[in-house]
Design an enzyme around this catalytic site. Structure first.
Site, PDB file in Angstrom:
ATOM      1  N   CYS A  95     -24.562  -9.125  16.280  1.00 50.94           N
ATOM      2  CA  CYS A  95     -24.014  -7.992  17.040  1.00 50.94           C
ATOM      3  C   CYS A  95     -24.990  -6.815  17.077  1.00 50.94           C
ATOM      4  O   CYS A  95     -24.982  -6.022  18.009  1.00 50.94           O
ATOM      5  CB  CYS A  95     -22.713  -7.491  16.420  1.00 50.94           C
ATOM      6  SG  CYS A  95     -21.329  -8.597  16.627  1.00 50.94           S
TER       7      CYS A  95
ATOM      8  N   HIS B 289     -15.151 -11.633  20.024  1.00 53.91           N
ATOM      9  CA  HIS B 289     -16.333 -11.889  20.855  1.00 53.91           C
ATOM     10  C   HIS B 289     -16.836 -13.300  20.544  1.00 53.91           C
ATOM     11  O   HIS B 289     -16.741 -13.752  19.399  1.00 53.91           O
ATOM     12  CB  HIS B 289     -17.475 -10.921  20.499  1.00 53.91           C
ATOM     13  CG  HIS B 289     -17.425  -9.607  21.223  1.00 53.91           C
ATOM     14  ND1 HIS B 289     -17.915  -8.450  20.689  1.00 53.91           N
ATOM     15  CD2 HIS B 289     -16.964  -9.276  22.452  1.00 53.91           C
ATOM     16  CE1 HIS B 289     -17.753  -7.458  21.550  1.00 53.91           C
ATOM     17  NE2 HIS B 289     -17.170  -7.936  22.627  1.00 53.91           N
TER      18      HIS B 289
END
Ligand code: NAD
Length: 687
Positions: free
Chosen positions: A261, A165
């Site tokens: 996150c 990511h």
């Protein structure tokens, strides 16, 4: 007051593997420790911001990673579309939360994967959106982001599995700073970052900090909350005016996540828009040919992905029988127009067709410097190409590889020619980009245009005799029709005893031009004058005493005559390849190289002139036999348009593949000893 969304790790665990961090960690997390670490992060953030909570759900162990819920800008929430089914169950719960909390929820079409703020990070001054792709999110999703958010989207390609990511390796900070790990990105993305963020604002992470998830940080005003940072990184951040708050998040790292996150920022305000919004660029391509059985389809898909683009197959018709052609239409997406043009050029090279946008002429730019093309010039390939000028299609004259297309549109009809860079003149107009261009892949004897990359065959030893039979048949046919065959040969022809056979082929009228270097001529002449090649007696395969001198004596004697033709006239040369050329009026060109001895008077040491001479002799060639000279064969390959039958003989499969692998359906590669090949060929021709 800043607002964040979090989700307690009640059901957190590693229960599947969808990133490299999870490997080996299945059911190895401690719920108690995870809860404790999460709570500390929560408490820290609460000292600086408001935190809202979404209810965790059983069976969705990754739900605490709230950054992946979606992307927020003002009152808009773009809901994530998770790539892996394991996380898709989270979508509904996040959608419900966004809707219940006053956000307008935008939902991407199915299969357009996008993993929210994990892969989309606003520049902290809201000047643009950085968006990652390559692992989880699709480049195509960026189109929707720019449309829905009315924001400039800068696409960054992620190339390291560990940083799957964008928020694992990239962290925009306040005051225009950026903390990132450059090696997680491809080269064009690194360049884009460097264009937008000045060097003094770039904080480059070491690998150690990167794998400790230092980039996965929450930046609130001048605080940077993260799992762990090295001393040098902390100092760097302090110098830039930030205060680092470390909080261990090791349990979450087992699942591939950390501070950032675990949070989703909910109040992302917008700055007034400035200027136009460059968006992701797209274009449709068409393929036709044996797309499946020759691996063309996968080759095209790999080409697009390797170059940083993505694709969608809009249409695919598979041919149902062996001889039937398949057809496909693909939508190609690239981060910007320049990269799209680069990808399209690669695809045209492997034979893709761009459906002509009938209203578009080729884009022409003027040459400003002698011998230098405009930066975005279209680089030619071997296929016959047409260019649209003032609404009309013109075939390119003198098509060859690695040239530029020059258009003279002052005259009607316009003149369109392929030119080498060095021949470009100031003021000439050159085709740039890929608009107004189409390539025709017509195969001899076929009505349809066909897309057949690597249709070329490379034969192994077992098939050699069979292939030789076919070549002999074709050589005879060409000779009888008054066709043109050009031979390119290296000195190995002589060392392997093939010289006599090649001489015979020339004598029998099968060769209309010969191309080589200094060496083939020197060795052939030495063989004719002394019976040796580099001092080795070819009859007996034994070195001859003093034979090493033959080589230079040959050169010296031919130089004394003034050249090869004169050596024949003066009776010094009475046999061999070059003797037959002179006697049979078969023109030859010898291109010089740095390793040449002598050279012979005919050897052209000015390489530009040598290339021109090669080019002249290649004109009108219908078949080219490339015999064991990598250097000259590749040179000739680059000058030859599609439609000319190439036969490449070399003992090294890599050389044969390189030459056969140039998109020409007409090429045949033969991996064998060139002496053996020539003797088999002659035997066939004499049968
Ligand atoms: P090259 O390396 O370009 O090609 C030689 C090719 O022959 C290779 O691809 C190799 O795999 C292949 N080969 C080797 N043995 C073979 C066999 N038995 N059967 C089939 N293929 C075989 O080298 P080149 O074309 O020989 O020379 C490159 C340049 O160097 C030329 O310009 C040449 O004139 C020059 N050169 C000059 C001299 C000289 O002047 N004395 C000597 C040698 C080369």
């Amino acid at each position: 007051m800043n607002r964040y969304l979090m989700c307690a790790p009640e059901f957190f665990d590693v229960s599947y593997v969808i990133n490299p961090w999870m490997e080996g960690n299945i059911n190895r997390t401690s719920v108690a420790l995870a809860q404790d670490q999460w709570q500390r992060l929560y408490d820290l953030i609460k000292t600086q911001a408001t935190v809202e909570l979404v209810r965790p759900q059983p069976g969705l162990p990754d739900m605490p990673f709230a950054a992946n819920a979606g992307l927020i800008l003002e009152d808009k929430a773009i809901l994530s579309r998770f790539r892996f089914p394991e996380r898709q169950g989270e979508e509904q719960y996040f959608a419900d939360w966004f809707a219940a909390n006053g956000f307008t929820v935008h939902t991407l079409p199915p299969q357009i994967f996008f993993e929210g703020a994990g892969d989309a990070l606003l520049d902290r001054d809201q000047r643009w959106l950085w968006a990652g792709y390559g692992h989880r999110s699709l480049l195509d999703s960026h189109l929707y982001l720019s449309k829905w958010l009315e924001l400039e989207v800068l696409s960054l390609r992620l190339v390291d599995d560990r940083f799957y990511h964008l928020d694992t390796c990239f962290c925009p900070l306040s005051q225009g700073y950026l903390m990132y790990y450059p090696l997680a990105f491809d080269e064009p993305s690194r360049r884009l970052i460097a264009q937008r963020i000045p060097p003094e604002k770039r904080l480059v992470l070491s690998e150690r900090d990167a794998v400790n998830f230092a980039c996965n940080a929450v930046n609130i005003e001048h605080f940077v909350l993260l799992n762990q940072a090295s001393l040098p990184l902390k100092e760097q951040l302090n110098r830039a005016g930030f205060e680092v708050l470390e909080t261990p998040l090791t349990e979450f790292m087992k699942a591939g996540g950390s501070a950032k996150c675990l949070t989703l920022r909910l109040n992302e305000p917008r700055q007034p828009l400035t200027g136009a919004l460059p968006v992701v660029a797209q274009r449709t391509i068409e393929l036709e040919g044996h797309l499946l059985d020759s691996n063309l389809m996968s080759r095209v898909m790999d080409t697009i992905q390797d170059a940083g683009g993505s694709f969608e197959i809009l249409e695919f018709h598979a041919g149902s029988r062996q001889q039937d052609l398949s057809r496909a239409q693909l939508l190609v997406t690239a981060p910007d127009q320049t990269r799209l043009d680069e990808i399209l050029m690669l695809l045209i090279d492997v034979g893709a067709r761009l459906p002509a946008i009938e209203t578009l002429d080729a884009h022409l730019e003027v040459v400003r410097q002698q011998g230098v093309a405009p930066d975005e010039f279209y680089i030619t390939n071997i296929y016959n190409t047409e260019v649209r000028v003032h609404g009309q299609w013109y075939p390119v004259q003198g098509q060859r590889m690695d040239g530029a297309i020059v258009v003279d549109d002052h005259i009607r009809p316009a003149q369109v020619t392929c030119q080498l860079l060095r021949d470009l003149q100031v003021g000439q107009k050159v085709v740039c980009g890929v608009d107004g261009l189409r390539t025709l892949l017509k195969r001899e004897g076929r009505e349809t245009e066909e897309f057949t990359f690597m249709g070329a065959s490379v034969s192994s030893e077992r098939r050699v005799e069979l292939v030789v039979e076919q070549i002999a048949w074709e050589l005879r046919r060409l000779r009888d029709q008054g066709g043109k065959v050009v031979v390119v040969a290296g000195p190995v022809v002589i060392h392997t005893g093939g010289g006599v056979h090649l001489a015979q082929l020339i004598r029998d009228g099968y060769v209309q031009a010969l191309l080589g270097g200094n060496a083939i001529a020197v060795h052939d002449l030495e063989q004719a004058m002394y019976g040796t090649s580099l001092g080795v007696d070819l009859q007996r395969g034994m070195p001859v005493r003093g034979g090493h001198r033959h080589h230079l004596k040959t050169i010296n004697r031919v130089r004394a005559c003034g050249g090869i033709a004169q050596a024949v006239q003066q009776g010094l040369l009475t046999g061999g390849i070059f003797y037959e050329c002179v006697q049979g009026n078969v023109p030859f060109a010898l291109a010089g190289s740095i390793r040449d001895d002598g050279p012979l008077p005919e050897t052209q040491m000015d390489l530009i002139k040598a290339q021109e001479h090669y080019g002249k002799l290649l004109q009108g060639a219908q078949m080219i036999l490339m015999l064991s000279s990598m250097l000259h064969s590749i040179g000739v390959g680059n000058m030859t348009p599609a439609g000319v039958k190439l036969v490449c003989v070399d003992i090294n499969p890599a050389v044969v593949t390189k030459l056969a692998d140039r998109g020409s359906v007409e090429s045949t590669g033969i991996v064998t000893d060139v002496g053996l090949f020539l003797s088999l060929l002659l035997r066939q021709l004499q049968m």
